[in-house]
Design a protein around this motif. Structure first.
Motif, PDB file in Angstrom:
ATOM      1  N   LEU A 350       0.817  -1.214   0.000  1.00  0.00           N
ATOM      2  CA  LEU A 350       0.000   0.000   0.000  1.00  0.00           C
ATOM      3  C   LEU A 350       0.851   1.264   0.000  1.00  0.00           C
ATOM      4  CD1 LEU A 350      -2.686  -1.084   2.622  1.00  0.00           C
ATOM      5  CD2 LEU A 350      -2.766  -1.283   0.140  1.00  0.00           C
ATOM      6  N   GLY A 351       2.163   1.104  -0.147  1.00  0.00           N
ATOM      7  CA  GLY A 351       3.042   2.261  -0.135  1.00  0.00           C
ATOM      8  C   GLY A 351       3.407   2.743   1.248  1.00  0.00           C
ATOM      9  N   GLY A 352       3.184   1.921   2.276  1.00  0.00           N
ATOM     10  CA  GLY A 352       3.496   2.311   3.650  1.00  0.00           C
ATOM     11  C   GLY A 352       4.688   1.566   4.202  1.00  0.00           C
ATOM     12  N   THR A 353       4.879   1.676   5.514  1.00  0.00           N
ATOM     13  CA  THR A 353       5.991   1.021   6.194  1.00  0.00           C
ATOM     14  C   THR A 353       5.493   0.371   7.475  1.00  0.00           C
ATOM     15  OG1 THR A 353       6.566   3.036   7.426  1.00  0.00           O
ATOM     16  CG2 THR A 353       7.664   2.694   5.306  1.00  0.00           C
ATOM     17  N   CYS A 354       6.219  -0.635   7.899  1.00  0.00           N
ATOM     18  CA  CYS A 354       5.926  -1.300   9.174  1.00  0.00           C
ATOM     19  C   CYS A 354       7.239  -1.757   9.777  1.00  0.00           C
ATOM     20  CB  CYS A 354       4.986  -2.490   8.961  1.00  0.00           C
ATOM     21  SG  CYS A 354       4.561  -3.353  10.501  1.00  0.00           S
ATOM     22  N   GLU A 355       7.534  -1.272  10.973  1.00  0.00           N
ATOM     23  CA  GLU A 355       8.786  -1.598  11.655  1.00  0.00           C
ATOM     24  C   GLU A 355       8.478  -2.074  13.062  1.00  0.00           C
ATOM     25  OE1 GLU A 355      11.115   1.912  11.544  1.00  0.00           O
ATOM     26  OE2 GLU A 355      11.536   1.779   9.382  1.00  0.00           O
ATOM     27  N   ALA A 356       9.363  -2.900  13.592  1.00  0.00           N
ATOM     28  CA  ALA A 356       9.184  -3.434  14.944  1.00  0.00           C
ATOM     29  C   ALA A 356      10.531  -3.508  15.632  1.00  0.00           C
ATOM     30  CB  ALA A 356       8.542  -4.828  14.893  1.00  0.00           C
ATOM     31  N   GLY A 357      10.504  -3.309  16.952  1.00  0.00           N
ATOM     32  CA  GLY A 357      11.740  -3.388  17.710  1.00  0.00           C
ATOM     33  C   GLY A 357      11.494  -3.205  19.192  1.00  0.00           C
ATOM     34  N   PRO A 358      12.521  -3.483  20.006  1.00  0.00           N
ATOM     35  CA  PRO A 358      12.366  -3.351  21.462  1.00  0.00           C
ATOM     36  C   PRO A 358      12.318  -1.896  21.897  1.00  0.00           C
ATOM     37  CG  PRO A 358      14.624  -3.914  20.893  1.00  0.00           C
ATOM     38  CD  PRO A 358      13.843  -3.965  19.609  1.00  0.00           C
ATOM     39  N   ASN A 359      11.619  -1.647  22.993  1.00  0.00           N
ATOM     40  CA  ASN A 359      11.589  -0.327  23.595  1.00  0.00           C
ATOM     41  C   ASN A 359      12.878  -0.070  24.369  1.00  0.00           C
ATOM     42  OD1 ASN A 359       8.963  -0.026  22.622  1.00  0.00           O
ATOM     43  ND2 ASN A 359       8.075  -0.923  24.480  1.00  0.00           N
ATOM     44  N   PRO A 360      13.214   1.187  24.639  1.00  0.00           N
ATOM     45  CA  PRO A 360      14.464   1.467  25.363  1.00  0.00           C
ATOM     46  C   PRO A 360      14.520   0.811  26.741  1.00  0.00           C
ATOM     47  CG  PRO A 360      13.592   3.464  24.362  1.00  0.00           C
ATOM     48  CD  PRO A 360      12.529   2.410  24.217  1.00  0.00           C
ATOM     49  N   ASP A 361      13.406   0.755  27.447  1.00  0.00           N
ATOM     50  CA  ASP A 361      13.430   0.209  28.799  1.00  0.00           C
ATOM     51  C   ASP A 361      12.895  -1.220  28.845  1.00  0.00           C
ATOM     52  OD1 ASP A 361      10.953   1.016  28.043  1.00  0.00           O
ATOM     53  OD2 ASP A 361      10.502   2.167  29.857  1.00  0.00           O
ATOM     54  N   ARG A 362      11.705  -1.425  28.351  1.00  0.00           N
ATOM     55  CA  ARG A 362      11.072  -2.727  28.470  1.00  0.00           C
ATOM     56  C   ARG A 362       9.935  -2.817  27.450  1.00  0.00           C
ATOM     57  NH1 ARG A 362       9.840  -6.562  32.824  1.00  0.00           N
ATOM     58  NH2 ARG A 362       7.764  -7.461  32.541  1.00  0.00           N
ATOM     59  N   GLY A 363       9.734  -3.990  26.908  1.00  0.00           N
ATOM     60  CA  GLY A 363       8.625  -4.186  26.000  1.00  0.00           C
ATOM     61  C   GLY A 363       9.027  -4.087  24.548  1.00  0.00           C
ATOM     62  N   TRP A 364       8.013  -4.032  23.695  1.00  0.00           N
ATOM     63  CA  TRP A 364       8.201  -4.136  22.248  1.00  0.00           C
ATOM     64  C   TRP A 364       7.162  -3.257  21.576  1.00  0.00           C
ATOM     65  CZ3 TRP A 364      11.922  -7.027  19.787  1.00  0.00           C
ATOM     66  CH2 TRP A 364      11.779  -7.235  18.418  1.00  0.00           C
ATOM     67  N   THR A 365       7.523  -2.635  20.466  1.00  0.00           N
ATOM     68  CA  THR A 365       6.617  -1.753  19.747  1.00  0.00           C
ATOM     69  C   THR A 365       6.638  -2.072  18.262  1.00  0.00           C
ATOM     70  OG1 THR A 365       6.823   0.063  21.333  1.00  0.00           O
ATOM     71  CG2 THR A 365       6.112   0.639  19.103  1.00  0.00           C
ATOM     72  N   VAL A 366       5.449  -2.152  17.691  1.00  0.00           N
ATOM     73  CA  VAL A 366       5.280  -2.241  16.248  1.00  0.00           C
ATOM     74  C   VAL A 366       4.696  -0.914  15.789  1.00  0.00           C
ATOM     75  CG1 VAL A 366       4.110  -3.409  14.341  1.00  0.00           C
ATOM     76  CG2 VAL A 366       4.933  -4.740  16.294  1.00  0.00           C
ATOM     77  N   ALA A 367       5.333  -0.272  14.836  1.00  0.00           N
ATOM     78  CA  ALA A 367       4.887   1.026  14.315  1.00  0.00           C
ATOM     79  C   ALA A 367       4.666   0.907  12.817  1.00  0.00           C
ATOM     80  CB  ALA A 367       5.913   2.117  14.626  1.00  0.00           C
ATOM     81  N   ALA A 368       3.508   1.304  12.362  1.00  0.00           N
ATOM     82  CA  ALA A 368       3.168   1.236  10.941  1.00  0.00           C
ATOM     83  C   ALA A 368       2.580   2.559  10.492  1.00  0.00           C
ATOM     84  CB  ALA A 368       2.177   0.101  10.675  1.00  0.00           C
TER      85      ALA A 368
END
Length: 377
Positions: A350-368
């Motif tokens: 769709l012409g977008g992006t999706c990235e995932a990675g650990p948070n600086p302190d704790r946990g995980w984030t998916v950003a699209a």
């Protein structure tokens, strides 16, 4: 054996060697300075001028080692074979070790026939040194080992890159098949609606002609939508173009993820902005990305207490964040999982992006980030 040699000879070059002109010229400059300093400071050189000239003169070959690996191998090792004939001694500078980059690049970026011909050039160079007596048999064996190591490393990286490309192609194909299934379900829905409306129109055509006309108008609209989605399916399957599909889930349906029946940590859903007029393709993609991210968090985030899903819709894009506060046992491995590759592929269509990675302190984030137009021109 014959088939193996023929397959090696027919091997094509890997696509798209990286262009790193600035770094290559920087490397050439550093090595040129090192060659001059070594020629000036070393007192054990028999022909310091010849050694410096040969070492510095061959440095520009590094610039074209990826695009013309056979040519630079032929020039560099041909010159090194001719110099002992003219001077009676091999070039003696230690800086000349940079020539190991050339057989590495030959096996990494060359075609099969270039690898075969380049290997003959390397063998001829070692053989001529033995014949002329400028290299002892022990040094020749060591040279074979060193050159073979450089070549093997290049071949290993080539194989690894090829395997990675094949894996991405496989994941891409799986994702496209999943998109095709969504399209099929949607088209089937429209066809079913047309069939029901047609039956109703036939049943009322005699007694209520106006109802039959309404049914025809509905059938026309449904047929137009089905045709559009069928064309989109053909594009995505044949040419890999961005697909415009309209399956059932939408951004507003993300509230389903907050249901308490699913195992694992609670899910908090926050939607900011107007989602009613989003193109169906964008709403469905956002829903699928959030759904996959929540599933991954429930599966992999240990000791997580909550999962947050936040969607922000503005005039240009739909932005999605899925965050958890759990512990991931192996973030690098999880980041390269097939599920996340498939999510990136869905967003990329769709012409977008999706990235995932650990948070600086704790946990995980998916950003699209998905364009509001769904990749339309």
């Amino acid at each position: 054996m014959h088939e193996f040699l023929r397959s090696v000879w027919a091997e094509q070059r890997p696509p798209h060697p990286p262009s790193r002109a600035r770094w290559d010229w920087a490397l050439v400059g550093v090595l040129a300075v090192a060659a001059v300093l070594e020629g000036v400071l070393r007192r054990d050189l028999r022909s310091p001028v010849v050694s410096v000239v040969v070492t510095a003169g061959l440095l520009p070959a590094l610039r074209w080692r990826r695009t013309r690996p056979l040519l630079v191998v032929g020039i560099a090792f041909g010159v090194c074979a001719v110099v002992p004939v003219l001077t009676g001694a091999e070039p003696e500078l230690n800086t000349l070790v940079y020539l190991l980059l050339l057989p590495f690049s030959l096996f990494r970026w060359g075609s099969g026939r270039e690898v075969v011909l380049g290997s003959l050039v390397l063998s001829a160079k070692l053989g001529s040194s033995l014949v002329l007596g400028t290299t002892s048999p022990a040094d020749a064996v060591a040279g074979v080992v060193v050159l073979s190591t450089a070549a093997t490393l290049g071949a290993a990286l080539r194989f690894r890159a090829g395997a990675r490309v094949r894996e991405l192609d496989r994941v891409t194909l799986l994702e496209r098949e999943r998109l095709a299934r969504d399209l099929h379900d949607t088209v089937a829905h429209h066809v079913s609606a047309m069939a029901i409306r047609a039956q109703a129109g036939l049943a009322t055509s005699t007694s209520h002609p106006e109802a039959a006309a309404d049914a025809l108008r509905v059938i026309e609209a449904e047929a137009s939508r089905a045709l559009t989605e069928m064309r989109a399916m053909v594009r995505v399957l044949r040419r890999g173009e961005p697909v415009d599909l309209a399956p059932n889930p939408r951004v507003a349906d993300l509230e389903r993820l907050a249901g308490g029946s699913a195992p694992g940590p609670a899910v908090d859903v926050e939607i900011v902005g107007d989602v009613e007029d989003l193109p169906p393709v964008v709403g469905t993609a956002a829903y699928r990305l959030a759904q996959e991210s929540v599933t991954n968090a429930r599966r992999h985030a240990r000791h997580a207490s909550r999962i947050g899903v936040r969607v922000v819709v503005d005039e240009r894009a739909v932005r999605l964040w899925v965050t958890d506060d759990g512990e991931r046992p192996a973030p690098p491995t999880a980041a390269r999982g097939h599920g996340l590759i498939g999510m990136a592929e869905r967003a990329g269509l769709l012409g977008g992006t999706c990235e995932a990675g650990p948070n600086p302190d704790r946990g995980w984030t998916v950003a699209a980030v998905l364009p509001r137009t769904g990749g339309a021109a």
